[in-house]
Design an enzyme around this catalytic site. Structure first.
Site, PDB file in Angstrom:
ATOM      1  N   GLY A  12       0.883  -1.140  -0.023  1.00  0.00           N
ATOM      2  CA  GLY A  12       0.017  -0.049   0.103  1.00  0.00           C
ATOM      3  C   GLY A  12       0.858   1.228  -0.070  1.00  0.00           C
ATOM      4  N   VAL A  14       1.401   3.279   2.408  1.00  0.00           N
ATOM      5  CA  VAL A  14       2.158   3.573   3.750  1.00  0.00           C
ATOM      6  C   VAL A  14       3.253   2.568   3.538  1.00  0.00           C
ATOM      7  CG1 VAL A  14       2.109   3.714   6.311  1.00  0.00           C
ATOM      8  CG2 VAL A  14       0.140   4.695   4.933  1.00  0.00           C
ATOM      9  N   ARG A  40      -4.330 -10.667  -3.091  1.00  0.00           N
ATOM     10  CA  ARG A  40      -4.085 -10.117  -4.775  1.00  0.00           C
ATOM     11  C   ARG A  40      -2.631  -9.520  -4.631  1.00  0.00           C
ATOM     12  NH1 ARG A  40      -5.227  -4.751  -5.084  1.00  0.00           N
ATOM     13  NH2 ARG A  40      -6.227  -4.865  -3.071  1.00  0.00           N
ATOM     14  N   SER A  41      -2.152  -9.131  -3.733  1.00  0.00           N
ATOM     15  CA  SER A  41      -0.796  -8.873  -3.690  1.00  0.00           C
ATOM     16  C   SER A  41       0.409 -10.114  -3.503  1.00  0.00           C
ATOM     17  CB  SER A  41      -0.269  -7.594  -3.149  1.00  0.00           C
ATOM     18  OG  SER A  41      -1.313  -6.616  -3.357  1.00  0.00           O
ATOM     19  N   CYS A 130      -2.641  10.321  11.244  1.00  0.00           N
ATOM     20  CA  CYS A 130      -1.624  11.427  10.626  1.00  0.00           C
ATOM     21  C   CYS A 130      -1.870  12.803  10.857  1.00  0.00           C
ATOM     22  CB  CYS A 130      -1.255  11.089   9.011  1.00  0.00           C
ATOM     23  SG  CYS A 130      -3.008  11.070   8.300  1.00  0.00           S
ATOM     24  N   GLY A 161      -3.567  11.153   2.165  1.00  0.00           N
ATOM     25  CA  GLY A 161      -4.183  10.761   3.540  1.00  0.00           C
ATOM     26  C   GLY A 161      -5.076   9.901   3.364  1.00  0.00           C
ATOM     27  N   LYS A 234     -10.679  12.799  16.130  1.00  0.00           N
ATOM     28  CA  LYS A 234      -9.461  11.937  16.470  1.00  0.00           C
ATOM     29  C   LYS A 234      -8.507  13.064  16.885  1.00  0.00           C
ATOM     30  CE  LYS A 234      -9.951   8.326  12.872  1.00  0.00           C
ATOM     31  NZ  LYS A 234      -9.890   7.959  11.520  1.00  0.00           N
ATOM     32  N   ARG A 256      -9.404  19.063   3.389  1.00  0.00           N
ATOM     33  CA  ARG A 256      -8.673  18.495   2.559  1.00  0.00           C
ATOM     34  C   ARG A 256      -8.210  19.467   1.405  1.00  0.00           C
ATOM     35  NH1 ARG A 256      -6.840  13.432   3.564  1.00  0.00           N
ATOM     36  NH2 ARG A 256      -8.858  12.693   3.777  1.00  0.00           N
ATOM     37  N   HIS A 263       0.710  17.098   5.467  1.00  0.00           N
ATOM     38  CA  HIS A 263      -0.439  17.568   6.024  1.00  0.00           C
ATOM     39  C   HIS A 263       0.200  18.815   6.680  1.00  0.00           C
ATOM     40  CE1 HIS A 263      -2.976  14.142   5.272  1.00  0.00           C
ATOM     41  NE2 HIS A 263      -3.408  13.768   6.423  1.00  0.00           N
TER      42      HIS A 263
END
Ligand code: 2RA
Length: 356
Positions: A12, A14, A40-41, A130, A161, A234, A256, A263
């Protein structure tokens, strides 16, 4: 024996950043690095520190013999699999939202509360969101010196993000709009995108609820009570837990912006004592993971472009609030895929390894 590390979610956005971070380290403490992903990967071969490693499919057995398992996967995958890793003897360091507010799971930013890594009755340690994380090194340092009482925060959050789909969406939008000319676009970005076959809005399959290119969207996450977004809650809850201030007053507006990675946050922070700007600058400059870039007369302030691809949090625009006592205004930029996610997760894993 050197500890065995597993990276779950290796393919992915990250996970890929995690591999870059491990590649860039002069040395790593691991005896073996295991890469794990969905069916899948699985079978893909990725190069880590000069070695080709075949990605394994997520299964209970992949955790056998693993000391530390880092999870960079969606909440529901972590919720199911981090406890399985822990039951097989690994310490799970989880970057999802599944465990962050669990009182039996420490939420760790090594610069602020590294000592908490050993208090893990479930065998799980959580990595913060994050957005919260991007300001924690700076806020932790200032809190130690001046006693933090309240935070009012506006975020400027990058498309990544929302993971690889967020990155792909922003590039698709930019490509569809490029070369159209202001006269053709300014009136109706959504129509230009739709005509070009780019999805607009969550229902059409975009990771964002509105066009992001040539726009800003005051929304991240899901709808919670009284109009708050999950992301804003959060920021509030995680800041309290990491800083160890249960009563900290926090108000956040999460937005966003059409930036791919990093960020940024505009922060209004109130302390229990007077905070002279020079004293704050000195405290921040002394932190190994913070770079102060704060000289408006010379055109120096932090922008996402200064922070992207790097480890430090960049801090600037430090001012004493004119109308609020004991209060600083500041602007902070942190790479959301590095310190905001992969780097902090990796630093937790290193801290656990060092603690033995
Ligand atoms: C975001 N903080 O930016 C959230 C999740 N990574 O969308």
């Amino acid at each position: 024996d050197k500890p065995v590390l597993a990276l779950v979610g290796a393919t992915g956005a990250v996970g890929s950043t995690m591999i870059e971070i491990m590649d860039s380290r002069e040395s790593v403490p691991w005896g073996e690095i295991r890469l794990v992903a969905s069916a899948r990967s699985a079978g893909k071969v990725l190069r880590v520190r000069g070695e080709d490693i075949t990605v394994l499919e997520l299964a209970p057995e992949v955790f056998d013999g693993v000391d530390i398992a880092m999870f960079d996967v969606p909440d529901e995958v972590s919720a199911e699999w981090a406890p399985i890793a822990a039951s097989r003897g690994a310490v799970a360091v989880d970057n999802s939202g599944a465990f962050r507010m669990d009182p039996e799971v420490p939420l760790v930013v090594p610069e602020v509360n590294a000592d908490k890594v050993t208090e893990r009755p479930k065998g799980v340690i959580a990595n913060p969101n994050c957005t919260t994380l991007s300001m924690m090194a700076a806020m932790g340092a200032l809190h130690r010196e001046f006693g933090l009482e309240a935070l009012v925060v506006s975020s400027y959050q990058a498309a990544s993000g929302a993971g690889q789909p967020g990155i792909d969406q922003l590039y698709a939008e930019i490509e569809a709009l490029a070369g159209k000319g202001a006269g053709n676009v300014s009136g109706d970005v959504a129509k230009v995108l739709t005509d070009a076959g780019v999805p607009v809005g969550s229902e059409a399959g975009s990771p964002f609820p509105a066009p992001l290119a040539l726009n800003v969207v005051p929304w991240a996450g899901s709808l919670k009570d009284d109009g708050w977004s999950s992301e804003e809650l959060k920021v509030r809850n995680e800041s309290r837990k990491i800083l160890g201030i249960p009563e900290l007053k926090v108000s956040a507006t999460c937005v966003r912006v059409p930036v791919v990675t990093t960020h940024a946050l505009a922060i209004h922070a109130t302390f229990s004592r007077d905070v002279p700007v020079e004293a704050a600058r000195k405290v921040l400059s002394a932190q190994p993971t913070i770079v102060v870039k704060d000289d408006p007369a010379a055109g120096e302030w932090p922008t996402p472009a200064d922070a992207v691809g790097g480890d430090p949090t960049v801090v600037g625009r430090i001012r004493q609030s004119l109308d609020f006592p004991n209060t600083l205004e500041l602007f902070v930029c942190g790479d959301n895929l590095r310190k905001g996610a992969a780097l902090n997760t990796y630093e937790i894993a290193e801290t656990v390894a060092a603690a033995g």
